[in-house]
Design a protein around this motif. Structure first.
Motif, PDB file in Angstrom:
ATOM      1  N   PRO A  74       0.942  -1.208  -0.016  1.00  0.00           N
ATOM      2  CA  PRO A  74      -0.008  -0.263   0.043  1.00  0.00           C
ATOM      3  C   PRO A  74       1.011   1.312  -0.128  1.00  0.00           C
ATOM      4  O   PRO A  74       1.790   1.197   0.734  1.00  0.00           O
ATOM      5  N   ILE A  75       0.276   2.245  -0.810  1.00  0.00           N
ATOM      6  CA  ILE A  75       1.126   3.678  -0.791  1.00  0.00           C
ATOM      7  C   ILE A  75       0.177   4.689  -0.717  1.00  0.00           C
ATOM      8  O   ILE A  75      -0.829   4.672  -1.311  1.00  0.00           O
ATOM      9  N   LEU A  76       0.421   5.539   0.234  1.00  0.00           N
ATOM     10  CA  LEU A  76      -0.319   6.881   0.476  1.00  0.00           C
ATOM     11  C   LEU A  76       0.361   7.947   0.014  1.00  0.00           C
ATOM     12  O   LEU A  76       1.592   8.163   0.554  1.00  0.00           O
ATOM     13  N   PHE A  77      -0.040   8.770  -0.727  1.00  0.00           N
ATOM     14  CA  PHE A  77       0.808   9.956  -1.165  1.00  0.00           C
ATOM     15  C   PHE A  77       0.149  11.124  -0.172  1.00  0.00           C
ATOM     16  O   PHE A  77      -1.000  11.174   0.244  1.00  0.00           O
ATOM     17  N   LEU A  78       1.458  11.818   0.251  1.00  0.00           N
ATOM     18  CA  LEU A  78       1.119  12.822   1.342  1.00  0.00           C
ATOM     19  C   LEU A  78       1.826  14.174   0.707  1.00  0.00           C
ATOM     20  O   LEU A  78       3.017  14.247   0.672  1.00  0.00           O
ATOM     21  N   THR A  79       1.323  14.859  -0.042  1.00  0.00           N
ATOM     22  CA  THR A  79       1.696  15.909  -0.931  1.00  0.00           C
ATOM     23  C   THR A  79       1.212  17.394  -0.918  1.00  0.00           C
ATOM     24  O   THR A  79      -0.147  17.273  -0.654  1.00  0.00           O
ATOM     25  N   ALA A  80       1.661  18.459  -1.107  1.00  0.00           N
ATOM     26  CA  ALA A  80       1.180  19.755  -1.186  1.00  0.00           C
ATOM     27  C   ALA A  80       0.493  19.741  -2.736  1.00  0.00           C
ATOM     28  O   ALA A  80      -0.373  20.783  -3.032  1.00  0.00           O
ATOM     29  N   GLU A  89      -3.676  11.717 -11.262  1.00  0.00           N
ATOM     30  CA  GLU A  89      -2.464  11.206 -11.630  1.00  0.00           C
ATOM     31  C   GLU A  89      -1.798  10.262 -10.414  1.00  0.00           C
ATOM     32  O   GLU A  89      -1.230   9.075 -10.888  1.00  0.00           O
ATOM     33  N   GLY A  90      -1.943  10.636  -9.330  1.00  0.00           N
ATOM     34  CA  GLY A  90      -1.436   9.726  -8.088  1.00  0.00           C
ATOM     35  C   GLY A  90      -2.123   8.416  -8.095  1.00  0.00           C
ATOM     36  O   GLY A  90      -1.275   7.407  -8.054  1.00  0.00           O
ATOM     37  N   MET A  99      -3.553  12.479   0.360  1.00  0.00           N
ATOM     38  CA  MET A  99      -3.812  13.309   1.322  1.00  0.00           C
ATOM     39  C   MET A  99      -2.946  14.500   0.969  1.00  0.00           C
ATOM     40  O   MET A  99      -2.000  14.420   0.781  1.00  0.00           O
ATOM     41  N   ALA A 100      -3.654  15.549   0.903  1.00  0.00           N
ATOM     42  CA  ALA A 100      -3.030  16.728   0.642  1.00  0.00           C
ATOM     43  C   ALA A 100      -2.354  17.628   2.009  1.00  0.00           C
ATOM     44  O   ALA A 100      -3.002  17.551   3.134  1.00  0.00           O
ATOM     45  N   LYS A 101      -1.295  18.211   1.758  1.00  0.00           N
ATOM     46  CA  LYS A 101      -0.754  19.113   2.840  1.00  0.00           C
ATOM     47  C   LYS A 101      -1.385  20.371   2.951  1.00  0.00           C
ATOM     48  O   LYS A 101      -1.601  20.864   1.909  1.00  0.00           O
ATOM     49  N   PRO A 102      -1.693  21.062   4.103  1.00  0.00           N
ATOM     50  CA  PRO A 102      -1.642  20.718   5.300  1.00  0.00           C
ATOM     51  C   PRO A 102      -2.732  19.548   5.800  1.00  0.00           C
ATOM     52  O   PRO A 102      -3.792  19.402   5.008  1.00  0.00           O
ATOM     53  N   GLN A 110      -5.933   7.444  11.025  1.00  0.00           N
ATOM     54  CA  GLN A 110      -7.150   6.559  10.708  1.00  0.00           C
ATOM     55  C   GLN A 110      -6.937   6.098   9.413  1.00  0.00           C
ATOM     56  O   GLN A 110      -7.427   4.773   9.115  1.00  0.00           O
ATOM     57  N   ARG A 111      -6.539   6.743   8.566  1.00  0.00           N
ATOM     58  CA  ARG A 111      -6.385   6.319   6.882  1.00  0.00           C
ATOM     59  C   ARG A 111      -5.440   5.193   6.977  1.00  0.00           C
ATOM     60  O   ARG A 111      -5.410   4.118   6.363  1.00  0.00           O
TER      61      ARG A 111
END
Length: 227
Positions: A74-80, A89-90, A99-102, A110-111
């Motif tokens: 599993p891969i979770l993108f955490l990015t601006a 695209e992700g 998930m977007a920053k902030p 939880q995710r």
């Protein structure tokens, strides 16, 4: 314990995530570039990856695609990068979540739990690691020093029983009953002893030391190492 790889070039954020998730009893591996992340992925058996898109050497999207060629971790993108097209695209590159920053640390936590539950990372883990030994339950493969160890079906099932119950002392009768349930084939006391001996020779550095499979005299066996 689930192992999470964090690929994030912002050192303060990386360290903050590592600290917070470490306090939630995750085993954390940190890297600060795509190249470091790829090396860490290849060097560790990770259960989930938190990945930034804007990395200093190349895009996290490209790293995700490369990992997807060999693994469904599993891969979770955490990015601006938070536009709709960025998210599309992700996901198209192989991400499981975005998930977007902030962001909220509570929501991220939880995710992560939800992703690990869906993938069997918590309640029904498909991978067990201890020192230099790794067991892939779903693929029925075992690796020692990153080299595959060839086991018979009975040896693998015996190893699975011991590692999945690694906090317990398993009586010989308990093991025999579980082998019977898994195989539908009768395994007697002598056959169990023979398979324990063979398994030790294959996974222990020194079968006389019994670091992994400990004998509890008069009772049975237990998984002896704690990683």
């Amino acid at each position: 314990m689930a192992r999470i790889l964090i690929v994030e070039d912002d050192r303060l954020l990386n360290e903050g995530l590592s600290y917070a998730l470490g306090n939630e009893n995750y085993d954390i591996v940190s890297s600060f570039s795509s190249a470091e992340g790829l090396i860490a992925f290849r060097s560790h058996d990770v259960h989930l990856i938190i990945l930034d898109i804007n990395l200093p050497d190349r895009s996290g999207i490209e790293l995700c695609k490369e990992i997807r060629q060999v693994s469904d971790v599993p891969i979770l993108f955490l990015t601006a990068k938070d536009t709709e097209q960025d998210m599309i695209e992700g996901f198209e590159s192989g991400a499981d979540d975005y998930m977007a920053k902030p962001f909220s640390m509570a929501v991220l936590s939880q995710r992560l739990k939800a992703i690990l539950r869906r993938g069997g990372g918590e309640d029904n883990p498909q991978l067990f690691s201890d020192k230099d030994l790794t067991v892939h339950y779903d693929k029925m493969k075992v690796y020692k020093h990153n080299q595959e160890v060839k086991l018979t079906t009975t040896e693998f099932k015996l190893l699975s029983i011991l590692t999945r119950n690694n906090k317990m002392v398993m009586t010989r009768q308990m093991i025999l009953e579980k082998l019977w349930d898994l195989d539908g084939i009768f395994v007697d006391e002598n056959t169990l002893s023979v398979n324990i001996k063979r398994l030790r020779h294959k996974i222990e550095d020194d079968p006389k030391q019994n670091v992994y499979i400990k004998t509890v005299f008069g009772i049975g066996y237990t998984w002896g190492s704690e990683g």
